[in-house]
Design an enzyme around this catalytic site. Structure first.
Site, PDB file in Angstrom:
ATOM      1  N   HIS A 179       3.183  -0.243  -1.124  1.00  0.00           N
ATOM      2  CA  HIS A 179       1.835   0.219  -0.780  1.00  0.00           C
ATOM      3  C   HIS A 179       0.932  -0.084  -1.962  1.00  0.00           C
ATOM      4  O   HIS A 179       1.340   0.086  -3.114  1.00  0.00           O
ATOM      5  CB  HIS A 179       1.833   1.725  -0.518  1.00  0.00           C
ATOM      6  CG  HIS A 179       0.438   2.295  -0.473  1.00  0.00           C
ATOM      7  ND1 HIS A 179      -0.327   2.270   0.663  1.00  0.00           N
ATOM      8  CD2 HIS A 179      -0.344   2.856  -1.447  1.00  0.00           C
ATOM      9  CE1 HIS A 179      -1.514   2.805   0.400  1.00  0.00           C
ATOM     10  NE2 HIS A 179      -1.548   3.176  -0.871  1.00  0.00           N
ATOM     11  N   TYR A 187      -1.476   9.343   4.133  1.00  0.00           N
ATOM     12  CA  TYR A 187      -1.711   8.491   5.307  1.00  0.00           C
ATOM     13  C   TYR A 187      -2.693   9.109   6.305  1.00  0.00           C
ATOM     14  O   TYR A 187      -2.644   8.777   7.488  1.00  0.00           O
ATOM     15  CB  TYR A 187      -0.387   8.159   5.991  1.00  0.00           C
ATOM     16  CG  TYR A 187       0.408   7.073   5.286  1.00  0.00           C
ATOM     17  CD1 TYR A 187      -0.153   5.808   5.050  1.00  0.00           C
ATOM     18  CD2 TYR A 187       1.715   7.294   4.884  1.00  0.00           C
ATOM     19  CE1 TYR A 187       0.572   4.811   4.414  1.00  0.00           C
ATOM     20  CE2 TYR A 187       2.451   6.288   4.244  1.00  0.00           C
ATOM     21  CZ  TYR A 187       1.875   5.046   4.023  1.00  0.00           C
ATOM     22  OH  TYR A 187       2.595   4.055   3.406  1.00  0.00           O
ATOM     23  N   THR A 228      -0.055  -7.167   5.484  1.00  0.00           N
ATOM     24  CA  THR A 228       0.801  -6.063   5.935  1.00  0.00           C
ATOM     25  C   THR A 228       2.122  -6.518   6.555  1.00  0.00           C
ATOM     26  O   THR A 228       3.167  -5.925   6.293  1.00  0.00           O
ATOM     27  CB  THR A 228       0.022  -5.204   6.957  1.00  0.00           C
ATOM     28  OG1 THR A 228      -1.232  -4.845   6.375  1.00  0.00           O
ATOM     29  CG2 THR A 228       0.783  -3.944   7.318  1.00  0.00           C
ATOM     30  N   ARG A 274       5.538  -9.223  -0.265  1.00  0.00           N
ATOM     31  CA  ARG A 274       5.964  -9.083   1.136  1.00  0.00           C
ATOM     32  C   ARG A 274       6.410 -10.417   1.725  1.00  0.00           C
ATOM     33  O   ARG A 274       7.368 -10.474   2.499  1.00  0.00           O
ATOM     34  CB  ARG A 274       4.837  -8.465   1.955  1.00  0.00           C
ATOM     35  CG  ARG A 274       4.620  -6.972   1.664  1.00  0.00           C
ATOM     36  CD  ARG A 274       3.274  -6.510   2.151  1.00  0.00           C
ATOM     37  NE  ARG A 274       3.111  -5.047   2.130  1.00  0.00           N
ATOM     38  CZ  ARG A 274       1.953  -4.441   2.345  1.00  0.00           C
ATOM     39  NH1 ARG A 274       0.861  -5.139   2.609  1.00  0.00           N
ATOM     40  NH2 ARG A 274       1.882  -3.116   2.308  1.00  0.00           N
ATOM     41  N   ASN A 298       7.716  -2.763   4.645  1.00  0.00           N
ATOM     42  CA  ASN A 298       7.072  -3.888   3.967  1.00  0.00           C
ATOM     43  C   ASN A 298       7.001  -3.683   2.463  1.00  0.00           C
ATOM     44  O   ASN A 298       6.120  -4.207   1.797  1.00  0.00           O
ATOM     45  CB  ASN A 298       5.702  -4.181   4.588  1.00  0.00           C
ATOM     46  CG  ASN A 298       4.781  -2.986   4.555  1.00  0.00           C
ATOM     47  OD1 ASN A 298       5.125  -1.946   4.007  1.00  0.00           O
ATOM     48  ND2 ASN A 298       3.596  -3.138   5.108  1.00  0.00           N
ATOM     49  N   PHE A 323       1.818   4.075  15.194  1.00  0.00           N
ATOM     50  CA  PHE A 323       2.831   3.863  14.159  1.00  0.00           C
ATOM     51  C   PHE A 323       2.889   4.984  13.124  1.00  0.00           C
ATOM     52  O   PHE A 323       3.693   4.928  12.195  1.00  0.00           O
ATOM     53  CB  PHE A 323       2.623   2.503  13.469  1.00  0.00           C
ATOM     54  CG  PHE A 323       1.291   2.332  12.773  1.00  0.00           C
ATOM     55  CD1 PHE A 323       1.083   2.831  11.493  1.00  0.00           C
ATOM     56  CD2 PHE A 323       0.251   1.657  13.402  1.00  0.00           C
ATOM     57  CE1 PHE A 323      -0.128   2.663  10.846  1.00  0.00           C
ATOM     58  CE2 PHE A 323      -0.972   1.484  12.756  1.00  0.00           C
ATOM     59  CZ  PHE A 323      -1.164   1.990  11.476  1.00  0.00           C
ATOM     60  N   LYS A 382       8.230   1.409  -1.611  1.00  0.00           N
ATOM     61  CA  LYS A 382       8.654   2.211  -0.462  1.00  0.00           C
ATOM     62  C   LYS A 382      10.179   2.333  -0.430  1.00  0.00           C
ATOM     63  O   LYS A 382      10.887   1.620  -1.154  1.00  0.00           O
ATOM     64  CB  LYS A 382       8.116   1.561   0.818  1.00  0.00           C
ATOM     65  CG  LYS A 382       6.585   1.567   0.909  1.00  0.00           C
ATOM     66  CD  LYS A 382       6.110   0.977   2.231  1.00  0.00           C
ATOM     67  CE  LYS A 382       4.587   1.037   2.352  1.00  0.00           C
ATOM     68  NZ  LYS A 382       4.131   0.567   3.676  1.00  0.00           N
ATOM     69  N   GLU A 440      -5.750   8.631  -3.870  1.00  0.00           N
ATOM     70  CA  GLU A 440      -4.290   8.536  -3.826  1.00  0.00           C
ATOM     71  C   GLU A 440      -3.662   8.819  -5.196  1.00  0.00           C
ATOM     72  O   GLU A 440      -2.612   9.466  -5.272  1.00  0.00           O
ATOM     73  CB  GLU A 440      -3.882   7.145  -3.324  1.00  0.00           C
ATOM     74  CG  GLU A 440      -4.307   6.933  -1.870  1.00  0.00           C
ATOM     75  CD  GLU A 440      -4.127   5.504  -1.370  1.00  0.00           C
ATOM     76  OE1 GLU A 440      -3.639   4.642  -2.140  1.00  0.00           O
ATOM     77  OE2 GLU A 440      -4.488   5.245  -0.202  1.00  0.00           O
ATOM     78  N   ARG A 471      -3.305  -5.974  -4.202  1.00  0.00           N
ATOM     79  CA  ARG A 471      -3.241  -6.283  -2.761  1.00  0.00           C
ATOM     80  C   ARG A 471      -2.912  -7.766  -2.551  1.00  0.00           C
ATOM     81  O   ARG A 471      -2.171  -8.122  -1.633  1.00  0.00           O
ATOM     82  CB  ARG A 471      -4.556  -5.921  -2.071  1.00  0.00           C
ATOM     83  CG  ARG A 471      -4.942  -4.442  -2.166  1.00  0.00           C
ATOM     84  CD  ARG A 471      -4.370  -3.585  -1.094  1.00  0.00           C
ATOM     85  NE  ARG A 471      -4.854  -3.930   0.221  1.00  0.00           N
ATOM     86  CZ  ARG A 471      -4.474  -3.273   1.328  1.00  0.00           C
ATOM     87  NH1 ARG A 471      -3.624  -2.254   1.239  1.00  0.00           N
ATOM     88  NH2 ARG A 471      -4.937  -3.626   2.498  1.00  0.00           N
TER      89      ARG A 471
HETATM   90  P1  DAT Z   1      -1.316  -1.872   4.281  1.00  0.00           P
HETATM   91  O1  DAT Z   1      -0.024  -1.222   3.828  1.00  0.00           O
HETATM   92  O2  DAT Z   1      -1.208  -3.360   4.262  1.00  0.00           O
HETATM   93  O3  DAT Z   1      -2.532  -1.348   3.559  1.00  0.00           O
HETATM   94  P2  DAT Z   1      -2.193  -0.260   6.535  1.00  0.00           P
HETATM   95  O4  DAT Z   1      -2.843   0.640   5.539  1.00  0.00           O
HETATM   96  O5  DAT Z   1      -3.028  -0.811   7.639  1.00  0.00           O
HETATM   97  O6  DAT Z   1      -1.488  -1.504   5.811  1.00  0.00           O
HETATM   98  O7  DAT Z   1      -0.973   0.501   7.216  1.00  0.00           O
HETATM   99  C1  DAT Z   1      -0.138   1.350   6.465  1.00  0.00           C
HETATM  100  C2  DAT Z   1       1.297   1.034   6.814  1.00  0.00           C
HETATM  101  O8  DAT Z   1       1.551   1.330   8.191  1.00  0.00           O
HETATM  102  C3  DAT Z   1       1.667  -0.445   6.666  1.00  0.00           C
HETATM  103  O9  DAT Z   1       2.072  -0.756   5.357  1.00  0.00           O
HETATM  104  C4  DAT Z   1       2.773  -0.615   7.670  1.00  0.00           C
HETATM  105  C5  DAT Z   1       2.391   0.339   8.788  1.00  0.00           C
HETATM  106  N1  DAT Z   1       1.621  -0.346   9.824  1.00  0.00           N
HETATM  107  C6  DAT Z   1       0.355  -0.802   9.749  1.00  0.00           C
HETATM  108  N2  DAT Z   1      -0.056  -1.385  10.876  1.00  0.00           N
HETATM  109  C7  DAT Z   1       0.990  -1.267  11.726  1.00  0.00           C
HETATM  110  C8  DAT Z   1       1.220  -1.650  13.074  1.00  0.00           C
HETATM  111  N3  DAT Z   1       0.288  -2.280  13.792  1.00  0.00           N
HETATM  112  N4  DAT Z   1       2.411  -1.352  13.609  1.00  0.00           N
HETATM  113  C9  DAT Z   1       3.332  -0.723  12.890  1.00  0.00           C
HETATM  114  N5  DAT Z   1       3.206  -0.329  11.613  1.00  0.00           N
HETATM  115  C10 DAT Z   1       2.051  -0.599  11.047  1.00  0.00           C
HETATM  116 MG    MG Z   2      -3.304   0.609   3.576  1.00  0.00          MG
END
Ligand code: DAT
Ligand code: MG
Length: 137
Positions: A121, A51, A93, A104, A118, A59, A11, A132, A87
């Site tokens: 991805h 996304y 996350t 992370r 973070n 978010f 990222k 993706e 992962r």
């Molecule tokens: P990951 O990247 O661990 O697969 P995710 O797919 O649930 O997590 O979410 C995508 C991204 O969005 C994540 O890397 C950071 C952000 N994110 C996720 N949950 C969040 C939250 N509760 N508040 C703020 N940002 C969040």
């Molecule tokens: Mg994800």
């Protein structure tokens, strides 16, 4: 069965902090193969497709704006159970609670106000990885 592939993104925070090499080092040290790699500034359209599962969440907008804030490195990697394995390398996350030893957990900044920062991805399932990878490559 063909060797599994997944999408990894470094990222904008990871690229800006000069951590791309460290992240690639961890991927290669684990034994995964690099299949393709590129640096790009993703369009809003690409990010909206990437996304789409998060559209409408609180978010979502900050996340997409953050992902548009600078270059991203997209990486196609291959290996046995690489989707699950990357992962695990990435950690959970939230960098604050991601386990030490993970990308992370070791390198991520505290969420603070910038919850999206973070570093990486990784696709979360075979369906996500196929979808993706087709978007980014
Ligand atoms: P990951 O990247 O661990 O697969 P995710 O797919 O649930 O997590 O979410 C995508 C991204 O969005 C994540 O890397 C950071 C952000 N994110 C996720 N949950 C969040 C939250 N509760 N508040 C703020 N940002 C969040
Ligand atoms: Mg994800």
């Amino acid at each position: 069965m063909a060797v599994e592939e997944t999408l990894v993104l470094v990222k904008p925070d990871g690229v800006a902090r000069g951590l791309t090499g460290e992240i690639l080092r961890r991927i290669e040290a684990k034994g995964y193969s690099l299949v393709d790699i590129k640096l790009l500034e993703p369009s809003r359209e690409l990010l909206a497709a990437h996304y789409e599962e998060h559209f409408g969440k609180p978010f979502y907008e900050p996340l997409v704006e953050f992902m548009e804030s600078g270059p991203v490195v997209a990486i196609r990697i291959a290996g046995n159970r690489v989707i699950e394995g990357f992962r695990a390398l990435a950690g959970t996350t939230d960098p604050t609670t991601a386990a030490p030893g993970t990308i992370r957990g070791d390198l991520g900044r505290d969420w603070g106000l910038k919850v999206q920062q973070n570093l990486v991805h990784g696709s979360d399932s075979p369906e996500s990885a196929a979808r993706e990878l087709a978007l980014w490559f």
